[in-house]
Design an enzyme around this catalytic site. Sequence first.
Site, PDB file in Angstrom:
ATOM      1  N   LYS A 217      10.293   7.342   4.603  1.00  0.00           N
ATOM      2  CA  LYS A 217      10.929   6.460   5.588  1.00  0.00           C
ATOM      3  C   LYS A 217      11.235   5.121   4.931  1.00  0.00           C
ATOM      4  O   LYS A 217      10.365   4.270   4.780  1.00  0.00           O
ATOM      5  CB  LYS A 217      10.040   6.221   6.809  1.00  0.00           C
ATOM      6  CG  LYS A 217      10.827   5.541   7.956  1.00  0.00           C
ATOM      7  CD  LYS A 217       9.940   4.820   8.925  1.00  0.00           C
ATOM      8  CE  LYS A 217       9.547   3.434   8.480  1.00  0.00           C
ATOM      9  NZ  LYS A 217      10.688   2.477   8.378  1.00  0.00           N
TER      10      LYS A 217
ATOM     11  N   GLU B 143      -1.099  -0.237   0.382  1.00  0.00           N
ATOM     12  CA  GLU B 143      -0.867  -1.334  -0.569  1.00  0.00           C
ATOM     13  C   GLU B 143      -0.283  -2.472   0.248  1.00  0.00           C
ATOM     14  O   GLU B 143       0.852  -2.405   0.703  1.00  0.00           O
ATOM     15  CB  GLU B 143       0.083  -0.865  -1.680  1.00  0.00           C
ATOM     16  CG  GLU B 143       0.059  -1.771  -2.892  1.00  0.00           C
ATOM     17  CD  GLU B 143       1.099  -2.860  -2.806  1.00  0.00           C
ATOM     18  OE1 GLU B 143       0.693  -4.022  -2.537  1.00  0.00           O
ATOM     19  OE2 GLU B 143       2.283  -2.576  -2.987  1.00  0.00           O
TER      20      GLU B 143
END
Length: 476
Positions: free
Chosen positions: A176, A250
């Site tokens: 995505k 992250e």
Amino acid sequence: MHVQDRLYIDGGWVASRGTDVIEVVSPHTEEVIGRVPDGTPADMDAAVAAARGAFDTGPWPRMEPGERAALMGRLSELYAARQPEMAEIITAEMGSSITFSQIGQVPIAHAVLDFYARLADSVAWETERPGMLGPVTVRREPVGVTAAIVPWNTPQFLIMTKLAPALLAGCTAVVKPAPETPLDAHLFAQLVDEAGFPPGVVNIVPAGRETGEHLVRHPDVDKVAFTGSTAVGRRIGAICAEQMKRCSLELGGKSAAVILEDADLDTYVGWLPMAAFLISGQACGAQTRVLAPRGRFDEVVERVAAYARSARLGDPFDPATEIGPLVTSRQRDRVEGYIRLGQEEGAKLVAGGGRGGFDRGWYVEPTVFAGDNSMRIAREEIFGPVLVVIPYEDEDEAIRIANDSEYGLCGSVWTADERHGMEVARRIRTGVCGVNMFILDPASPFGGVKASGVGRELGPEGLDGYLEYKSIPRTG
């Protein structure tokens, strides 16, 4: 104008189940430069179903690792040939200077893909060991269907940090891209299609946050890999925990550059464009706290400010431009809000703070404050070209200030004594800490501690998040 009317799902180009489109707006001209379908939850369901089928019954997880690597190598060759086009698209979408897109954005993405394509032969996919009750075979098997959710700042690089190890492991994936940067992902989908991956192995659906959350919650997704803000990462982590789903996160940073008494400021300033102002400061690893010894504080402030004043701000397609615009007007408003806040907090504005004379485009000048670590501009991730220089009395205080943050992503130490710099770097609690340099090495692990995330990407270690261990004990 880049106009696309299809999504890449199950090895083909299909119409969206919805009618909404994403308009891509140039951060330099503020004009619409592209349109793509806005992926819906139904589109995500179709993409996940394709990935699920490809994993459960398709050939990809059952190929030998070398066979998967060979197809990844084919993709790497195709990618290499389209790098100039990819760089231009990224610059048009999000405002990265064309020079950095050409030497940083796209080549490092290609390097990551190439790294994992070449890694297969060095991985111990299956080993034998003597167990306490008899021999045991230990296998490393793919985790399953992976959802890769990436932001807009380094879109191709961050797709590769997730997709390349997932593919080598034998996973299938739904990618995505961020709604700000769907055009580069569409070009990448063309390359995947041309490379000849089996249907359903790679699916690419640009969409907004709500559809992204639908993907995260999907029961047929086995692992979520996300790069983005800490706030969104916490939500994704909570959803994955509820479902006992694997995730790697992250997230944000507020990294510190520690300048020691003996540091060569020419060396530090030479790295400053990369360390602090890369992509107009829109980088999670940006070192936006500069820690300077009290005796050299004024010197450091002036050297950093001098660079900020001299850096060329402007049209990202001009090869002479060093710093382009911010990605959206919303992001510019956020950054300008922090600049006002820094002044209200009592920080001294020594460079920048304005729009560089631009009345069109989402520009903010490289901005330098002199302040302290208690200020919000020193504690919160601004995600713009704003840094604060902070004084310290001695080395222990420098390390304490560097570690006095909810984040722990990157950092650096600047000194004439590299051995001593290593000692200081070991005391700074971050996932990455350079000595007299700042750069991410695709062959070494990248990630953070504390609110900067969970897990590691890049290097051989980046493969681990896409593999599960299976023990097969036997009688002999």
